[in-house]
Design a protein around this motif. Structure first.
Motif, mmCIF file in Angstrom:
data_model
loop_
_atom_site.group_PDB
_atom_site.id
_atom_site.type_symbol
_atom_site.label_atom_id
_atom_site.label_comp_id
_atom_site.label_asym_id
_atom_site.label_seq_id
_atom_site.Cartn_x
_atom_site.Cartn_y
_atom_site.Cartn_z
ATOM 1 N N ASP A 62 84.555 -53.419 71.664
ATOM 2 C CA ASP A 62 84.642 -55.073 71.859
ATOM 3 C C ASP A 62 85.665 -55.490 70.817
ATOM 4 O OD1 ASP A 62 82.811 -55.069 73.902
ATOM 5 O OD2 ASP A 62 80.974 -55.327 72.361
ATOM 6 N N ARG A 63 85.931 -55.005 69.706
ATOM 7 C CA ARG A 63 86.613 -55.557 68.470
ATOM 8 C C ARG A 63 88.116 -55.194 69.200
ATOM 9 N NH1 ARG A 63 82.511 -53.774 64.739
ATOM 10 N NH2 ARG A 63 83.690 -51.851 64.793
ATOM 11 N N ILE A 64 88.400 -53.974 69.796
ATOM 12 C CA ILE A 64 89.729 -53.723 70.053
ATOM 13 C C ILE A 64 90.100 -54.811 71.349
ATOM 14 C CG2 ILE A 64 90.936 -52.136 71.571
ATOM 15 C CD1 ILE A 64 89.599 -49.895 70.021
ATOM 16 N N LEU A 68 93.098 -57.371 71.478
ATOM 17 C CA LEU A 68 94.225 -57.457 72.465
ATOM 18 C C LEU A 68 94.160 -58.758 73.165
ATOM 19 C CD1 LEU A 68 93.134 -54.112 74.380
ATOM 20 C CD2 LEU A 68 95.529 -54.729 73.267
ATOM 21 N N ASN A 69 93.063 -59.438 73.113
ATOM 22 C CA ASN A 69 93.108 -60.828 73.462
ATOM 23 C C ASN A 69 93.893 -61.732 72.803
ATOM 24 O OD1 ASN A 69 92.145 -61.683 76.000
ATOM 25 N ND2 ASN A 69 89.870 -61.922 75.306
ATOM 26 N N GLN A 70 93.991 -61.485 71.353
ATOM 27 C CA GLN A 70 94.542 -62.434 70.443
ATOM 28 C C GLN A 70 96.099 -62.027 70.619
ATOM 29 O OE1 GLN A 70 92.767 -61.597 66.612
ATOM 30 N NE2 GLN A 70 91.253 -62.580 67.096
ATOM 31 N N ALA A 95 87.075 -51.259 82.818
ATOM 32 C CA ALA A 95 86.799 -50.227 83.321
ATOM 33 C C ALA A 95 85.929 -49.424 82.075
ATOM 34 C CB ALA A 95 87.993 -49.479 83.834
ATOM 35 N N LEU A 96 86.668 -49.475 80.929
ATOM 36 C CA LEU A 96 86.072 -48.755 79.855
ATOM 37 C C LEU A 96 84.825 -49.121 79.524
ATOM 38 C CD1 LEU A 96 86.395 -46.581 77.507
ATOM 39 C CD2 LEU A 96 87.736 -48.284 76.306
ATOM 40 N N LYS A 97 84.573 -50.460 79.483
ATOM 41 C CA LYS A 97 83.295 -51.119 78.959
ATOM 42 C C LYS A 97 82.113 -50.790 80.333
ATOM 43 C CE LYS A 97 84.526 -54.820 76.464
ATOM 44 N NZ LYS A 97 84.235 -56.552 76.370
ATOM 45 N N GLU A 98 82.527 -50.639 81.603
ATOM 46 C CA GLU A 98 81.810 -50.317 82.605
ATOM 47 C C GLU A 98 81.200 -48.865 82.438
ATOM 48 O OE1 GLU A 98 83.808 -51.355 85.963
ATOM 49 O OE2 GLU A 98 83.078 -53.326 85.950
ATOM 50 N N GLU A 99 82.014 -47.979 82.032
ATOM 51 C CA GLU A 99 81.633 -46.401 81.894
ATOM 52 C C GLU A 99 80.761 -46.442 80.646
ATOM 53 O OE1 GLU A 99 81.804 -42.857 82.979
ATOM 54 O OE2 GLU A 99 83.040 -44.220 84.020
#
Length: 104
Positions: A62-64, A68-70, A95-99
């Motif tokens: 989540d922090r990454i 990335l958003n910033q 995809a990573l969060k879903e996994e």
């Protein structure tokens, strides 16, 4: 006045082995007995509660994603980021969060 959707109370007695199994399921899933019994009755899949390591991994991801958003906002404002590159990055993060959600 609001009525409860669950207004039927069911009480039951368990023997020692049944009670022990109920407590084991509560501990492994992180659910309370009422929620656990509802899930068992409806045939819902019981999943183990996430380990501390998995929760830490999820927070790190989540922090990454936030970082990335910033970066993307700044790069976009400066005109150095292609939309397709950012879309691909967002797709990979999703995809990573879903996994990770599947592990729960």
């Amino acid at each position: 006045m609001e009525r409860r959707s669950r207004n039927i109370h069911v009480g039951t007695r368990l023997n020692e082995a049944e009670y022990k199994k109920l407590k084991e399921l509560e501990n492994s899933t992180g659910l309370g007995s009422t929620t656990l019994l509802r899930k068992l009755i409806t045939g819902a899949e019981l999943k183990a509660k996430p380990t501390p390591e998995l929760r830490n991994l999820q927070r790190s991801i989540d922090r990454i994603g936030n970082n990335l958003n910033q970066i993307a906002h700044r790069a976009n404002a400066a005109g150095v980021l292609e939309k397709s590159e950012w879309d691909r990055t967002k797709t990979l993060m999703t995809a990573l969060k879903e996994e990770i959600q599947k592990w729960r």
